[in-house]
Motif scaffolding. Structure first.
Motif, PDB file in Angstrom:
ATOM      1  N   ASP A 132     -13.980  62.548  54.493  1.00  0.00           N
ATOM      2  CA  ASP A 132     -13.484  61.227  54.868  1.00  0.00           C
ATOM      3  C   ASP A 132     -12.164  60.914  54.154  1.00  0.00           C
ATOM      4  O   ASP A 132     -11.239  60.388  54.760  1.00  0.00           O
ATOM      5  N   ILE A 133     -12.083  61.271  52.881  1.00  0.00           N
ATOM      6  CA  ILE A 133     -10.853  61.032  52.106  1.00  0.00           C
ATOM      7  C   ILE A 133      -9.718  61.887  52.662  1.00  0.00           C
ATOM      8  O   ILE A 133      -8.599  61.396  52.846  1.00  0.00           O
ATOM      9  N   LEU A 184     -16.456  55.076  40.740  1.00  0.00           N
ATOM     10  CA  LEU A 184     -15.318  55.420  41.602  1.00  0.00           C
ATOM     11  C   LEU A 184     -15.736  55.479  43.069  1.00  0.00           C
ATOM     12  O   LEU A 184     -15.044  54.970  43.947  1.00  0.00           O
ATOM     13  N   ALA A 185     -16.874  56.117  43.317  1.00  0.00           N
ATOM     14  CA  ALA A 185     -17.368  56.228  44.688  1.00  0.00           C
ATOM     15  C   ALA A 185     -17.746  54.857  45.241  1.00  0.00           C
ATOM     16  O   ALA A 185     -17.476  54.549  46.412  1.00  0.00           O
ATOM     17  N   GLU A 186     -18.358  54.025  44.409  1.00  0.00           N
ATOM     18  CA  GLU A 186     -18.717  52.678  44.845  1.00  0.00           C
ATOM     19  C   GLU A 186     -17.468  51.853  45.156  1.00  0.00           C
ATOM     20  O   GLU A 186     -17.420  51.138  46.154  1.00  0.00           O
ATOM     21  N   GLN A 187     -16.470  51.976  44.302  1.00  0.00           N
ATOM     22  CA  GLN A 187     -15.206  51.256  44.525  1.00  0.00           C
ATOM     23  C   GLN A 187     -14.556  51.741  45.827  1.00  0.00           C
ATOM     24  O   GLN A 187     -14.032  50.940  46.594  1.00  0.00           O
ATOM     25  N   GLU A 227     -16.133  68.714  41.048  1.00  0.00           N
ATOM     26  CA  GLU A 227     -16.816  69.129  39.821  1.00  0.00           C
ATOM     27  C   GLU A 227     -18.331  69.006  39.985  1.00  0.00           C
ATOM     28  O   GLU A 227     -19.085  69.917  39.625  1.00  0.00           O
ATOM     29  N   LEU A 228     -18.775  67.895  40.566  1.00  0.00           N
ATOM     30  CA  LEU A 228     -20.205  67.685  40.776  1.00  0.00           C
ATOM     31  C   LEU A 228     -20.769  68.658  41.810  1.00  0.00           C
ATOM     32  O   LEU A 228     -21.922  69.088  41.696  1.00  0.00           O
ATOM     33  N   GLN A 229     -19.970  69.020  42.791  1.00  0.00           N
ATOM     34  CA  GLN A 229     -20.413  70.022  43.756  1.00  0.00           C
ATOM     35  C   GLN A 229     -20.643  71.365  43.062  1.00  0.00           C
ATOM     36  O   GLN A 229     -21.607  72.069  43.375  1.00  0.00           O
ATOM     37  N   LYS A 282      -8.738  61.256  41.374  1.00  0.00           N
ATOM     38  CA  LYS A 282      -9.795  61.374  40.370  1.00  0.00           C
ATOM     39  C   LYS A 282     -11.163  61.473  41.046  1.00  0.00           C
ATOM     40  O   LYS A 282     -12.009  62.275  40.643  1.00  0.00           O
ATOM     41  N   LEU A 283     -11.383  60.660  42.070  1.00  0.00           N
ATOM     42  CA  LEU A 283     -12.639  60.718  42.816  1.00  0.00           C
ATOM     43  C   LEU A 283     -12.829  62.106  43.431  1.00  0.00           C
ATOM     44  O   LEU A 283     -13.924  62.685  43.338  1.00  0.00           O
ATOM     45  N   MET A 284     -11.786  62.646  44.025  1.00  0.00           N
ATOM     46  CA  MET A 284     -11.869  63.994  44.620  1.00  0.00           C
ATOM     47  C   MET A 284     -12.161  65.046  43.554  1.00  0.00           C
ATOM     48  O   MET A 284     -13.001  65.928  43.761  1.00  0.00           O
TER      49      MET A 284
END
Length: 122
Positions: free
Chosen positions: A117-118, A58-61, A12-14, A5-7
């Protein structure tokens, strides 16, 4: 932690980030153009805000759990804020090109860094 989901939201934001850059270039090349706030600006800004608001926790987690070497909560906060700002500034012809491009590059740097990194770990 939902890495997929984070990916997905990061990608999407990119896309929104690139769309904001393209919009800004078009608007700045045509100073007579005045976008309709309710037809163009608000719908785009709302889409970006919805995705950014979903992405931030999600990114913070991910940072808290994975402890990546070069990413910090403050960067996520700043990137979130920059996403919201750029989604509106993209439609303003008086926005300084250099400053806007630097904001777009900053967002892209964080987004692609997170993805890289992911990908290395998973």
């Amino acid at each position: 932690m939902d890495i997929n989901k984070l990916m997905k939201i990061t990608e999407e934001l990119q896309e929104y980030n690139q769309q904001a850059l393209k919009t800004h270039m078009e608007v700045s090349e045509n100073p007579d153009y005045s976008p309709d706030f309710f037809a163009e600006v608000k719908p785009f800004a709302d889409k970006v805000k919805e995705s950014a608001d979903e992405w931030k926790p999600l990114a913070e987690q991910w940072i808290v759990e994975e402890k990546p070497d070069y990413f910090y909560i403050k960067q996520i906060d700043d990137t979130h804020e920059n996403l919201l700002i750029s989604s509106v500034l993209a439609f303003q012809s008086d926005t300084k090109k250099k400053r806007f491009r630097e904001m777009i590059q900053s967002i892209e740097y964080i987004m692609s860094g997170i993805q890289n990194d992911i990908r290395k770990k998973y």
